[in-house]
Design a protein around this motif. Structure first.
Motif, PDB file in Angstrom:
ATOM      1  N   PHE A 307       0.861  -1.169   0.000  1.00 39.20           N
ATOM      2  CA  PHE A 307       0.000   0.000   0.000  1.00 39.20           C
ATOM      3  C   PHE A 307       0.906   1.231   0.000  1.00 39.20           C
ATOM      4  O   PHE A 307       1.575   1.522   0.985  1.00 39.20           O
ATOM      5  CB  PHE A 307      -0.944   0.013   1.201  1.00 39.20           C
ATOM      6  N   CYS A 313       4.523   3.347  -4.909  1.00 37.90           N
ATOM      7  CA  CYS A 313       4.354   2.142  -5.734  1.00 37.90           C
ATOM      8  C   CYS A 313       5.417   2.051  -6.823  1.00 37.90           C
ATOM      9  O   CYS A 313       5.911   0.968  -7.130  1.00 37.90           O
ATOM     10  CB  CYS A 313       2.968   2.123  -6.376  1.00 37.90           C
ATOM     11  N   ARG A 338       0.188  -7.046  -5.860  1.00 40.50           N
ATOM     12  CA  ARG A 338      -0.946  -6.162  -5.669  1.00 40.50           C
ATOM     13  C   ARG A 338      -0.375  -4.864  -5.122  1.00 40.50           C
ATOM     14  O   ARG A 338       0.096  -4.828  -3.977  1.00 40.50           O
ATOM     15  CB  ARG A 338      -1.929  -6.776  -4.674  1.00 40.50           C
ATOM     16  N   ARG A 340      -1.148  -0.823  -4.534  1.00 37.17           N
ATOM     17  CA  ARG A 340      -2.195   0.192  -4.503  1.00 37.17           C
ATOM     18  C   ARG A 340      -1.628   1.427  -3.797  1.00 37.17           C
ATOM     19  O   ARG A 340      -0.679   1.331  -3.045  1.00 37.17           O
ATOM     20  CB  ARG A 340      -3.406  -0.307  -3.674  1.00 37.17           C
ATOM     21  N   GLU A 344       0.304   4.663  -7.905  1.00 40.90           N
ATOM     22  CA  GLU A 344      -0.149   3.330  -8.293  1.00 40.90           C
ATOM     23  C   GLU A 344      -0.036   3.105  -9.811  1.00 40.90           C
ATOM     24  O   GLU A 344       0.493   2.080 -10.267  1.00 40.90           O
ATOM     25  CB  GLU A 344      -1.594   3.172  -7.821  1.00 40.90           C
ATOM     26  N   ASP A 345      -0.515   4.078 -10.594  1.00 40.09           N
ATOM     27  CA  ASP A 345      -0.533   3.877 -12.049  1.00 40.09           C
ATOM     28  C   ASP A 345       0.880   3.718 -12.607  1.00 40.09           C
ATOM     29  O   ASP A 345       1.133   2.846 -13.435  1.00 40.09           O
ATOM     30  CB  ASP A 345      -1.259   5.039 -12.737  1.00 40.09           C
ATOM     31  N   SER A 358      -0.508  -6.474 -11.910  1.00 43.57           N
ATOM     32  CA  SER A 358      -0.888  -6.176 -10.535  1.00 43.57           C
ATOM     33  C   SER A 358      -2.378  -6.423 -10.370  1.00 43.57           C
ATOM     34  O   SER A 358      -3.189  -5.868 -11.110  1.00 43.57           O
ATOM     35  CB  SER A 358      -0.551  -4.714 -10.214  1.00 43.57           C
ATOM     36  N   HIS A 360      -6.035  -6.319  -8.327  1.00 43.54           N
ATOM     37  CA  HIS A 360      -6.632  -5.196  -7.625  1.00 43.54           C
ATOM     38  C   HIS A 360      -7.153  -5.576  -6.232  1.00 43.54           C
ATOM     39  O   HIS A 360      -6.858  -4.905  -5.247  1.00 43.54           O
ATOM     40  CB  HIS A 360      -7.765  -4.640  -8.480  1.00 43.54           C
ATOM     41  N   GLU A 361      -7.892  -6.654  -6.167  1.00 47.17           N
ATOM     42  CA  GLU A 361      -8.552  -7.008  -4.904  1.00 47.17           C
ATOM     43  C   GLU A 361      -7.662  -7.903  -4.041  1.00 47.17           C
ATOM     44  O   GLU A 361      -6.914  -8.742  -4.562  1.00 47.17           O
ATOM     45  CB  GLU A 361      -9.863  -7.745  -5.196  1.00 47.17           C
TER      46      GLU A 361
END
Ligand code: GDP
Ligand code: MN
Length: 377
Positions: A307, A313, A338, A340, A344-345, A358, A360-361
């Motif tokens: 995170f 990121c 993953r 976030r 992030e992008d 990557s 998402h959930e």
């Protein structure tokens, strides 16, 4: 936290004048036999496994011997033990003293009081957690003052000591306090502190040295028995890295997210094998180093759960892509990512350029990691 084996604790005890049984540490049955023959360990004697776990008395890791042959056999048997997951490599032989009573005495840091606290109980020889609170005396000690005379008398009364035993307690308390203070200990515990004749003797020693003070005590640097070789390297590089017994490597950032990630993996049938906490780094080189260390642990799969906050990121993605180039093909592992949060992008784009998607959930990514490690999805 540097947890010392009993014999190392007792070496410190000796330097501070704590009354102790005579004894010697040995590493083989033959060495035990010659120590007894040479008289450096009087008979009958106690034979004790030098492991860091407690409860040795109940667990068969403390035995008694009254002949040289028995001492040799008991040492051999204990050296063959694996006690609570720890291989026994050292054994302490000590004269067996006639115990009249077993007491408990310790000094530790009480974080809520922000003071050292001496704990004393006449119910020694058992784990202090199992002793009724009402039977434990707790004496907060002001570090500028040390233990005062009236506090010492209260402790003596609690322990039921009179006459010469009170003077012996004074020696013990002075040593206990000095060790705690001068050696920068987190805990100094004597359990049992035995009443033998009209004095006291420390039969066990548990000493934990505060890590943050280790620069003042280089002599404890060699005591690293409780770390794996990779954990040792990680520590030198100041990377938070812990090996467990599963097969999935977890890389996350921050203690909270790292622990939560381990829990969720476990919940979905995964077995975390090693975890690495990137903390708040903003240096891709540091990330690369951490990843290469993870690769050395040979995980079946790695789950990266980031995170982005202070740790961006894109920093993590850059470090990761660089590390993947350096890992030899034979040591590569499936990677589930993953990421976030902050940048992030950018991070996702960097990962994609290296062929890593990557997710998402949390749930889908955890399931993918478990499947990649060969467990149930
Ligand atoms: P722990 O169980 O791992 O904490 O190991 P300890 O060092 O506390 O030893 C466990 C028990 O062994 C003690 O509570 C004593 O009852 C016994 N013990 C240890 N040393 C001696 C000794 O010198 N004489 C006698 N009689 N018993 C001992
Ligand atoms: Mn003990």
């Amino acid at each position: 936290m540097v947890k010392l084996a009993e014999w190392r604790g007792k070496e410190i005890f000796r330097q501070y004048g704590m009354p102790l049984p005579r004894g010697r540490v040995v590493r083989s049955a033959a060495e035990a036999a010659s120590a007894v023959a040479a008289g450096s360990v009087p008979l009958p004697c106690v034979v004790k496994a030098q492991v860091l776990a407690g409860g040795r008395g109940k667990g068969g890791a403390v035995r008694f011997a009254s002949t040289p042959a028995e001492a040799e056999a008991a040492t051999g048997a204990i050296l063959g033990l694996e006690f609570k997951g720890e291989r026994v490599r050292e054994v302490l032989l000590e004269e067996k003293l006639p115990i009249a009573r077993e007491l408990y005495l310790s000094v530790a840091l009480d974080r809520s009081l922000r003071l050292p606290i001496v704990m004393a109980s006449a119910r020694g020889g058992v784990e202090i957690e199992s002793v009724d609170d009402a039977q434990i005396l707790r004496v907060p000690v002001h570090p500028f003052v040390g233990l005062t005379g009236y506090e010492r008398r209260r402790i003596a009364t609690t322990l039921g000591l009179v006459g010469p035993a009170v003077r012996s307690l004074d020696t013990v308390l002075t040593a206990l306090w000095q060790i705690f203070e001068r050696e920068d200990a987190e805990l100094v515990e004597i359990n049992p502190l035995a009443v033998v004749g009209d004095g006291l003797t420390a039969l066990d020693a548990k000493v934990i040295i505060e890590d943050d003070a280790s620069f003042r005590h280089p002599q404890y640097a060699e005591v690293r028995d409780d770390r794996t070789p990779l954990e040792e390297i990680a520590r030198e590089k100041e990377i938070a890295f812990v090996q467990l017994d599963g097969n999935i490597g977890v890389i996350a950032n921050g203690a909270g997210l790292t622990m939560a990630t381990l829990d969720v993996l476990q919940q979905f049938g995964g077995r975390p094998g090693v975890f690495l906490d990137l903390g708040g780094t903003d240096d891709p080189k540091k990330v690369t180093e951490a990843f290469l260390l993870m690769a050395k642990a040979r995980p079946a799969a790695v789950f990266l759960n980031i995170f982005g906050g202070v740790t961006r990121c894109d920093t993590v993605a850059l470090g990761l892509v660089e590390a993947m180039k350096q890992v030899p093909p034979a040591e590569r592992f499936p990677l589930v990512a993953r990421i976030r949060g902050n940048n992030e992008d950018e991070g996702i784009a960097i990962l994609r350029s290296a062929g890593v998607t990557s997710l998402h959930e949390l749930k889908e990514s955890v399931q993918a990691a478990v499947a990649a490690a060969g467990g149930r999805p």
